[in-house]
Design an enzyme around this catalytic site. Structure first.
Site, mmCIF file in Angstrom:
data_model
loop_
_atom_site.group_PDB
_atom_site.id
_atom_site.type_symbol
_atom_site.label_atom_id
_atom_site.label_comp_id
_atom_site.label_asym_id
_atom_site.label_seq_id
_atom_site.Cartn_x
_atom_site.Cartn_y
_atom_site.Cartn_z
ATOM 1 N N GLY A 12 0.789 -1.234 0.000
ATOM 2 C CA GLY A 12 0.000 0.000 0.000
ATOM 3 C C GLY A 12 0.819 1.280 0.000
ATOM 4 N N SER A 13 2.069 1.226 -0.493
ATOM 5 C CA SER A 13 2.889 2.446 -0.427
ATOM 6 C C SER A 13 2.377 3.532 -1.377
ATOM 7 C CB SER A 13 4.365 2.133 -0.695
ATOM 8 O OG SER A 13 4.564 1.795 -2.045
ATOM 9 N N ARG A 62 -14.795 -14.967 -10.502
ATOM 10 C CA ARG A 62 -14.468 -13.533 -10.659
ATOM 11 C C ARG A 62 -15.718 -12.672 -10.719
ATOM 12 N NH1 ARG A 62 -9.186 -12.610 -11.561
ATOM 13 N NH2 ARG A 62 -8.060 -14.290 -12.563
ATOM 14 N N MET A 87 -3.929 -6.437 -7.039
ATOM 15 C CA MET A 87 -3.402 -7.487 -7.906
ATOM 16 C C MET A 87 -4.476 -8.513 -8.296
ATOM 17 S SD MET A 87 -0.534 -6.088 -8.132
ATOM 18 C CE MET A 87 0.757 -7.093 -8.853
ATOM 19 N N HIS A 106 1.026 1.286 -13.057
ATOM 20 C CA HIS A 106 1.721 0.073 -13.504
ATOM 21 C C HIS A 106 3.226 0.365 -13.545
ATOM 22 C CE1 HIS A 106 2.229 -3.759 -15.476
ATOM 23 N NE2 HIS A 106 3.064 -3.149 -16.312
ATOM 24 N N LEU A 141 -5.969 -5.673 -20.308
ATOM 25 C CA LEU A 141 -5.062 -5.495 -19.166
ATOM 26 C C LEU A 141 -3.923 -4.501 -19.471
ATOM 27 C CD1 LEU A 141 -4.486 -6.737 -16.272
ATOM 28 C CD2 LEU A 141 -2.799 -8.169 -17.446
ATOM 29 N N ASP A 142 -3.699 -3.558 -18.572
ATOM 30 C CA ASP A 142 -2.581 -2.606 -18.655
ATOM 31 C C ASP A 142 -2.523 -1.877 -20.002
ATOM 32 O OD1 ASP A 142 -1.805 -3.370 -16.088
ATOM 33 O OD2 ASP A 142 -0.524 -4.964 -16.839
ATOM 34 N N GLU A 171 6.805 6.365 -8.771
ATOM 35 C CA GLU A 171 5.366 6.071 -8.647
ATOM 36 C C GLU A 171 4.753 6.969 -7.580
ATOM 37 O OE1 GLU A 171 4.144 1.938 -8.377
ATOM 38 O OE2 GLU A 171 6.038 1.283 -9.232
HETATM 39 C C1 GAR Z 1 3.558 -1.005 -7.356
HETATM 40 O O1 GAR Z 1 4.860 -1.059 -7.861
HETATM 41 C C2 GAR Z 1 2.542 -0.949 -8.485
HETATM 42 O O2 GAR Z 1 2.989 -0.208 -9.580
HETATM 43 C C3 GAR Z 1 2.416 -2.409 -8.832
HETATM 44 O O3 GAR Z 1 2.420 -3.073 -7.597
HETATM 45 C C4 GAR Z 1 3.190 -2.324 -6.658
HETATM 46 C C5 GAR Z 1 2.345 -2.091 -5.433
HETATM 47 O O4 GAR Z 1 3.074 -1.466 -4.416
HETATM 48 N N1 GAR Z 1 1.223 -2.661 -9.571
HETATM 49 C C6 GAR Z 1 1.128 -3.559 -10.539
HETATM 50 O O5 GAR Z 1 2.033 -4.298 -10.862
HETATM 51 C C7 GAR Z 1 -0.234 -3.621 -11.214
HETATM 52 N N2 GAR Z 1 -0.148 -4.308 -12.467
HETATM 53 P P1 GAR Z 1 2.338 -0.726 -3.217
HETATM 54 O O6 GAR Z 1 1.324 -1.740 -2.648
HETATM 55 O O7 GAR Z 1 3.420 -0.449 -2.236
HETATM 56 O O8 GAR Z 1 1.679 0.494 -3.757
#
Ligand code: GAR
Length: 217
Positions: A12-13, A62, A87, A106, A141-142, A171
């Site tokens: 969750g950063s 789903r 995710m 992403h 996706l993406d 990010e």
């Molecule tokens: C982040 O690097 C985000 O870009 C990636 O997961 C990480 C989550 O970190 N997302 C993906 O890969 C989505 N396809 P966080 O939980 O610390 O924000």
């Protein structure tokens, strides 16, 4: 005032960066996770933000998970739903329900390296620049319209962890920026399917993306 719901699956950063940015005129209505023990939930709760869990393992498929997730989100009637390390692959119906108000971050310069293990794949491909992308979510996706990207040079001595850490730093800069633009009414998808960003002056004057004919003259 705009309100958002943030979806997380783990650390969750990115959610934390959005909370810490203290964006004016933004209310974070809730943080929702598909994992009961996601680290991000504790941070959100400790900042007085309402949290909820919709555990995907409790649903047979789903479609039913996404319906339960949408119900939990819609309780808050958010202007924007922010995927922050969420995710789960989402169904087309879910994505369509939030057309134009669902964004994702992403860890690559899309359209390069959609999917998982982006940093390892960037190193294997020998690219000289890598980075992160904030985009609107569409059923593929993406792949949705790009709002903002940050470029990170790849160094000769990089490994996956070092590269990931430098991308993550970016990010944390661009995701709050994109949310701020949305709250300020500066982000719109044009008729060409691409994102336009207004300057502050245009936004204050009630800007909307001009029709395609006017853009192309
Ligand atoms: C982040 O690097 C985000 O870009 C990636 O997961 C990480 C989550 O970190 N997302 C993906 O890969 C989505 N396809 P966080 O939980 O610390 O924000």
């Amino acid at each position: 005032m705009k309100s958002i719901v943030i979806l997380v699956s783990g650390r969750g950063s990115n959610m934390e960066a959005i909370v810490r940015a203290a964006i004016p005129n933004l209310r974070i209505a809730a943080v929702i996770s598909n994992r009961p023990h996601a680290q991000g939930l504790a941070f959100a709760a400790s900042h007085g933000i309402s949290t909820a869990v919709v555990d995907h393992t409790a649903y047979p498929d789903r479609t039913r998970f996404d319906a339960a997730l949408a119900a939990a989100i819609d309780l808050h009637q958010p202007d924007l739903v922010v995927l922050a390390g969420f995710m789960r692959v989402l169904t087309d119906d879910f994505v369509r329900h939030y057309t134009g108000r669902l964004i994702n971050i992403h860890p690559s310069l899309l359209p390069a390296f959609p999917g998982l293990h982006t940093h390892r794949r960037a190193l294997e491909a020998g690219v000289r620049v890598h980075g992160a992308t904030v985009h609107f979510v569409t059923p593929t996706l993406d792949c949705g319209p790009i709002i903002v990207q940050a470029v990170v040079p790849v160094r000769p001595d990089d490994d996956e962890a070092r590269l990931a850490a430098r991308v993550l730093e970016q990010e944390h800069r661009i995701y709050p920026q994109a949310v701020r633009w949305f709250v300020d009414g500066r982000v719109a998808i044009g008729a060409d399917g691409r994102v336009a960003i207004a300057n502050a002056h245009q936004a204050a004057a009630g800007w909307s993306v001009p029709p395609l004919e006017e853009v192309s003259g």
